[in-house]
Write a protein that holds these residues in place. Structure first.
Motif, PDB file in Angstrom:
ATOM      1  N   TRP A  76     -44.967  16.154 -61.167  1.00  0.00           N
ATOM      2  CA  TRP A  76     -43.498  16.659 -62.336  1.00  0.00           C
ATOM      3  C   TRP A  76     -42.365  16.403 -60.655  1.00  0.00           C
ATOM      4  O   TRP A  76     -41.374  15.474 -61.724  1.00  0.00           O
ATOM      5  CB  TRP A  76     -43.477  18.101 -62.686  1.00  0.00           C
ATOM      6  CG  TRP A  76     -44.036  18.299 -63.941  1.00  0.00           C
ATOM      7  CD1 TRP A  76     -44.926  18.467 -64.052  1.00  0.00           C
ATOM      8  CD2 TRP A  76     -43.740  17.696 -64.998  1.00  0.00           C
ATOM      9  NE1 TRP A  76     -45.358  18.924 -65.608  1.00  0.00           N
ATOM     10  CE2 TRP A  76     -44.770  18.145 -66.121  1.00  0.00           C
ATOM     11  CE3 TRP A  76     -42.426  16.333 -65.233  1.00  0.00           C
ATOM     12  CZ2 TRP A  76     -44.828  17.481 -67.693  1.00  0.00           C
ATOM     13  CZ3 TRP A  76     -42.910  15.560 -66.511  1.00  0.00           C
ATOM     14  CH2 TRP A  76     -43.138  16.283 -67.570  1.00  0.00           C
ATOM     15  N   GLU A  97     -40.414  13.655 -62.655  1.00  0.00           N
ATOM     16  CA  GLU A  97     -38.260  13.855 -62.421  1.00  0.00           C
ATOM     17  C   GLU A  97     -37.301  12.723 -61.807  1.00  0.00           C
ATOM     18  O   GLU A  97     -36.360  12.521 -62.262  1.00  0.00           O
ATOM     19  CB  GLU A  97     -37.594  15.545 -62.033  1.00  0.00           C
ATOM     20  CG  GLU A  97     -39.028  16.593 -62.806  1.00  0.00           C
ATOM     21  CD  GLU A  97     -38.940  18.113 -62.249  1.00  0.00           C
ATOM     22  OE1 GLU A  97     -39.620  18.509 -63.579  1.00  0.00           O
ATOM     23  OE2 GLU A  97     -39.129  18.049 -61.205  1.00  0.00           O
ATOM     24  N   THR A 150     -32.980  13.326 -66.097  1.00  0.00           N
ATOM     25  CA  THR A 150     -33.468  14.561 -66.787  1.00  0.00           C
ATOM     26  C   THR A 150     -33.849  15.006 -67.669  1.00  0.00           C
ATOM     27  O   THR A 150     -34.566  16.300 -68.228  1.00  0.00           O
ATOM     28  CB  THR A 150     -34.299  14.817 -65.533  1.00  0.00           C
ATOM     29  OG1 THR A 150     -32.670  16.023 -65.334  1.00  0.00           O
ATOM     30  CG2 THR A 150     -34.586  14.303 -63.840  1.00  0.00           C
ATOM     31  N   LEU A 194     -36.111  15.830 -71.191  1.00  0.00           N
ATOM     32  CA  LEU A 194     -37.059  16.287 -70.551  1.00  0.00           C
ATOM     33  C   LEU A 194     -36.303  17.888 -70.912  1.00  0.00           C
ATOM     34  O   LEU A 194     -35.717  18.572 -70.471  1.00  0.00           O
ATOM     35  CB  LEU A 194     -37.602  16.770 -68.957  1.00  0.00           C
ATOM     36  CG  LEU A 194     -38.316  15.508 -68.485  1.00  0.00           C
ATOM     37  CD1 LEU A 194     -38.772  15.983 -67.074  1.00  0.00           C
ATOM     38  CD2 LEU A 194     -39.477  15.125 -69.005  1.00  0.00           C
ATOM     39  N   ARG A 247     -43.216  24.615 -66.536  1.00  0.00           N
ATOM     40  CA  ARG A 247     -42.215  23.485 -66.070  1.00  0.00           C
ATOM     41  C   ARG A 247     -41.080  22.918 -66.998  1.00  0.00           C
ATOM     42  O   ARG A 247     -40.372  22.608 -66.870  1.00  0.00           O
ATOM     43  CB  ARG A 247     -42.799  22.646 -65.538  1.00  0.00           C
ATOM     44  CG  ARG A 247     -41.402  21.652 -64.379  1.00  0.00           C
ATOM     45  CD  ARG A 247     -41.879  21.495 -63.135  1.00  0.00           C
ATOM     46  NE  ARG A 247     -41.371  20.323 -61.727  1.00  0.00           N
ATOM     47  CZ  ARG A 247     -41.773  20.906 -60.671  1.00  0.00           C
ATOM     48  NH1 ARG A 247     -42.366  21.647 -60.129  1.00  0.00           N
ATOM     49  NH2 ARG A 247     -40.393  20.287 -60.262  1.00  0.00           N
ATOM     50  N   HIS A 248     -42.160  22.041 -67.755  1.00  0.00           N
ATOM     51  CA  HIS A 248     -41.098  21.492 -69.420  1.00  0.00           C
ATOM     52  C   HIS A 248     -41.582  21.325 -70.530  1.00  0.00           C
ATOM     53  O   HIS A 248     -42.771  21.241 -70.325  1.00  0.00           O
ATOM     54  CB  HIS A 248     -41.323  19.778 -68.855  1.00  0.00           C
ATOM     55  CG  HIS A 248     -40.297  19.764 -67.962  1.00  0.00           C
ATOM     56  ND1 HIS A 248     -38.814  20.016 -67.242  1.00  0.00           N
ATOM     57  CD2 HIS A 248     -40.637  18.878 -66.067  1.00  0.00           C
ATOM     58  CE1 HIS A 248     -37.967  19.217 -66.167  1.00  0.00           C
ATOM     59  NE2 HIS A 248     -39.345  18.930 -65.974  1.00  0.00           N
ATOM     60  N   GLN A 277     -40.324  17.425 -74.548  1.00  0.00           N
ATOM     61  CA  GLN A 277     -39.358  16.764 -74.360  1.00  0.00           C
ATOM     62  C   GLN A 277     -37.746  17.136 -75.154  1.00  0.00           C
ATOM     63  O   GLN A 277     -37.865  17.761 -76.195  1.00  0.00           O
ATOM     64  CB  GLN A 277     -39.399  15.198 -74.652  1.00  0.00           C
ATOM     65  CG  GLN A 277     -40.076  15.498 -76.354  1.00  0.00           C
ATOM     66  CD  GLN A 277     -40.264  13.421 -76.234  1.00  0.00           C
ATOM     67  OE1 GLN A 277     -41.676  13.155 -75.456  1.00  0.00           O
ATOM     68  NE2 GLN A 277     -39.285  13.077 -77.225  1.00  0.00           N
ATOM     69  N   SER A 324     -44.292  20.370 -77.355  1.00  0.00           N
ATOM     70  CA  SER A 324     -44.256  21.544 -76.878  1.00  0.00           C
ATOM     71  C   SER A 324     -45.025  22.726 -76.989  1.00  0.00           C
ATOM     72  O   SER A 324     -45.355  22.187 -78.358  1.00  0.00           O
ATOM     73  CB  SER A 324     -42.830  22.282 -76.993  1.00  0.00           C
ATOM     74  OG  SER A 324     -42.868  22.616 -78.815  1.00  0.00           O
TER      75      SER A 324
END
Length: 319
Positions: free
Chosen positions: A155, A159, A170, A173, A203-204, A207, A222
């Motif tokens: 990641w 990023e 970024t 994201l 972390r993400h 998007q 997600s």
């Protein structure tokens, strides 16, 4: 993603004679922007009128190209270089194209690098079926990595690349998913999320809103999207009966291409699979960490690029 034209949903092309010669490119679930991009390619190549036709409830779209030649076939010698170059570009976009000229009594098979030269020299002969072939080059090997450190390291590279190369940086994201959101997914799927996917979502959480494809022409889902897709596929499976080659409850989808296809992580084997909505799934990576690291490597090597529409895809699809 080492997918064939059939995997992408393309139905090929058909060239018919009538008042005019017509090439029809038929695709199930084709993104409108893809059809319009192909139409623009043809308009730039010459005088063919072209349009994208949307029809039905299954998002089937058709790209029609027409040449007013009185049905004789695309044989004009002056037009041959342009026609050949256009067909070569279309073959690159479609992977496999079939053109049938007034019945197609004989068959000619052409690889991508032979198309333009053949058409320039001989035109398209009535009574011939042309099979135009193109295959994507092999993907780079999956890195042999695993664990939380591998997820974090991948990641960090992704990023950094987005910050330097994507118009939205970024900002494409989403922030990380909350523990509550992650537990909610686990309640829905009836099992813990595989550890590397859980780490990635923390972390993400997929998007940001309004972003197109972010990897391999796919959107990154997600936690809520993952739960919704799993529930939808479970309902379909319950209605139609077990279809283990098509979907299993252990498959946790984490990307989608807008056409019913996507990548999923098998919670039982740890493998990343490409799930084709029309066919069976195929293994893309042995581990999620390997898939994520390969994504980072491909971005850095120019093997995934930002296309004209702002989406990130493999070059032969983004072009």
């Amino acid at each position: 993603m080492n997918r064939s034209g059939a995997d992408l949903g393309w139905r090929g092309a058909e060239l018919r004679s009538g008042a005019m010669t017509r090439i029809v490119l038929d695709a199930e679930g084709m993104h409108r922007h893809k059809g319009e991009a192909l139409a623009d390619e043809v308009r730039r190549a010459g005088e063919w009128p072209v349009g994208v036709v949307r029809r039905g409830l299954l998002r089937r779209e058709r790209l029609e190209l027409a040449s007013d030649d009185g049905g004789a076939g695309v044989l004009d010698e002056a037009a041959r270089p342009r026609v050949g170059a256009t067909l070569e570009r279309l073959a690159r976009s479609l992977l496999d194209v079939t053109l049938e000229v007034a019945g197609g009594g004989r068959e000619v098979v052409l690889d991508q690098d032979e198309i333009a030269a053949h058409v320039a020299a001989e035109g398209l002969v009535p009574g011939t079926t042309y099979l135009l072939r193109w295959r994507a080059p092999d993907r780079r090997p999956e890195p042999d990595v695993q664990g939380d450190e591998a997820v974090d390291a991948a990641w960090e590279r992704i990023e950094r690349w987005l910050a330097e190369h994507h118009p939205r940086g970024t900002g494409v994201l989403a922030p990380g998913a909350s523990e509550e959101a992650l537990r909610s997914v686990e309640t829905t799927i009836g099992r813990p999320l595989p550890a590397p996917l859980r780490r990635s979502l923390a972390r993400h959480d997929g998007q940001a809103e309004g972003v197109g494809s972010i990897t391999e022409g796919h959107e990154l889902l997600s936690a809520a999207d993952i739960a919704d897709e799993w529930t939808m596929l479970r309902e379909i499976s319950d209605d139609l009966g077990p279809m283990e080659d098509w979907w299993r409850p252990s498959w946790v989808g984490f990307t989608a291409d807008g056409s019913g296809n996507g990548l999923c992580l098998d919670a039982e084997t740890g493998e990343v699979l490409f799930r084709n909505h029309e066919d069976s799934a195929s293994v893309e990576a042995r581990r999620f960490e390997g898939w994520l690291t390969r994504w980072a490597e491909e971005l850095e090597a120019g093997e995934q690029v930002v296309g004209a529409n702002g989406g990130i895809d493999l070059p032969w699809y983004a072009d």
